[in-house]
Design a protein around this motif. Structure first.
Motif, mmCIF file in Angstrom:
data_model
loop_
_atom_site.group_PDB
_atom_site.id
_atom_site.type_symbol
_atom_site.label_atom_id
_atom_site.label_comp_id
_atom_site.label_asym_id
_atom_site.label_seq_id
_atom_site.Cartn_x
_atom_site.Cartn_y
_atom_site.Cartn_z
ATOM 1 N N ILE A 13 33.082 -12.732 -23.825
ATOM 2 C CA ILE A 13 31.927 -12.070 -23.203
ATOM 3 C C ILE A 13 32.180 -11.864 -21.713
ATOM 4 O O ILE A 13 31.933 -10.784 -21.167
ATOM 5 N N ASN A 14 32.701 -12.900 -21.050
ATOM 6 C CA ASN A 14 32.988 -12.780 -19.610
ATOM 7 C C ASN A 14 34.053 -11.722 -19.347
ATOM 8 O O ASN A 14 33.971 -10.983 -18.354
ATOM 9 N N GLU A 15 35.050 -11.640 -20.208
ATOM 10 C CA GLU A 15 36.091 -10.628 -20.026
ATOM 11 C C GLU A 15 35.531 -9.224 -20.208
ATOM 12 O O GLU A 15 35.887 -8.307 -19.465
ATOM 13 N N SER A 16 34.636 -9.049 -21.188
ATOM 14 C CA SER A 16 34.038 -7.723 -21.371
ATOM 15 C C SER A 16 33.118 -7.386 -20.190
ATOM 16 O O SER A 16 33.078 -6.233 -19.750
ATOM 17 N N GLU A 17 32.411 -8.381 -19.670
ATOM 18 C CA GLU A 17 31.587 -8.151 -18.477
ATOM 19 C C GLU A 17 32.456 -7.783 -17.289
ATOM 20 O O GLU A 17 32.094 -6.916 -16.484
ATOM 21 N N LYS A 18 33.609 -8.422 -17.182
ATOM 22 C CA LYS A 18 34.525 -8.116 -16.079
ATOM 23 C C LYS A 18 35.030 -6.680 -16.189
ATOM 24 O O LYS A 18 35.097 -5.965 -15.186
#
Length: 145
Positions: A13-18
């Motif tokens: 999720i954090n990678e997609s947000e990034k």
């Protein structure tokens, strides 16, 4: 049993947000570049008008021409202030997104570090289990003979 990182979903999720933040940052940065080019073009125009006005002052000029040139310079100056204000607003947004992107990168690095630590711990435990199993097999083989 294979290694499974318990925060894997959060990391994804954090990678997609990034990635989303990177896209937004790039779009805003492009806006900043376009605004900067407009600002430079406007400054060049103002400078050209001022030079032209100075050259015309050396030659005969009517009062109407002087007033017209002064009004044009004033108009360009006002427009320049507006464009500088827009540029500063966009620059502030770029800096804000840059900071958010840095924070997200740091958060992802923390998860990656935690994943590495847990992976090493998992590998160590698996080696211990394997060594214990080998020791037990060796002891059984020794007792059989």
């Amino acid at each position: 049993m294979a290694f499974q990182f318990r925060f894997d979903r959060m990391m994804q999720i954090n990678e997609s947000e990034k990635k989303l933040l990177e896209q937004q940052y790039n779009e805003i940065y492009q806006q900043l570049e376009r605004q900067g080019k407009r600002l430079i073009a406007l400054m060049e125009r103002k400078e050209n008008v001022q030079n032209q006005f100075e050259n015309q002052k050396r030659v005969k000029m009517t009062i109407a021409d002087v007033m017209s040139q002064t009004q044009l310079l004033s108009s360009i100056s006002e427009h320049l202030k507006e464009e500088q204000s827009r540029y500063n607003q966009i620059r502030t947004r770029v800096e804000h997104f840059h900071q958010k992107l840095l924070d997200k990168s740091i958060e992802i690095k923390k998860f990656e570090k935690l994943k590495d630590v847990q992976r090493q711990q998992y590998d160590r435990i698996e080696r211990q289990k394997e060594n214990q199993l080998m020791d037990e097999k060796a002891a059984i083989n020794y007792l059989r003979h």
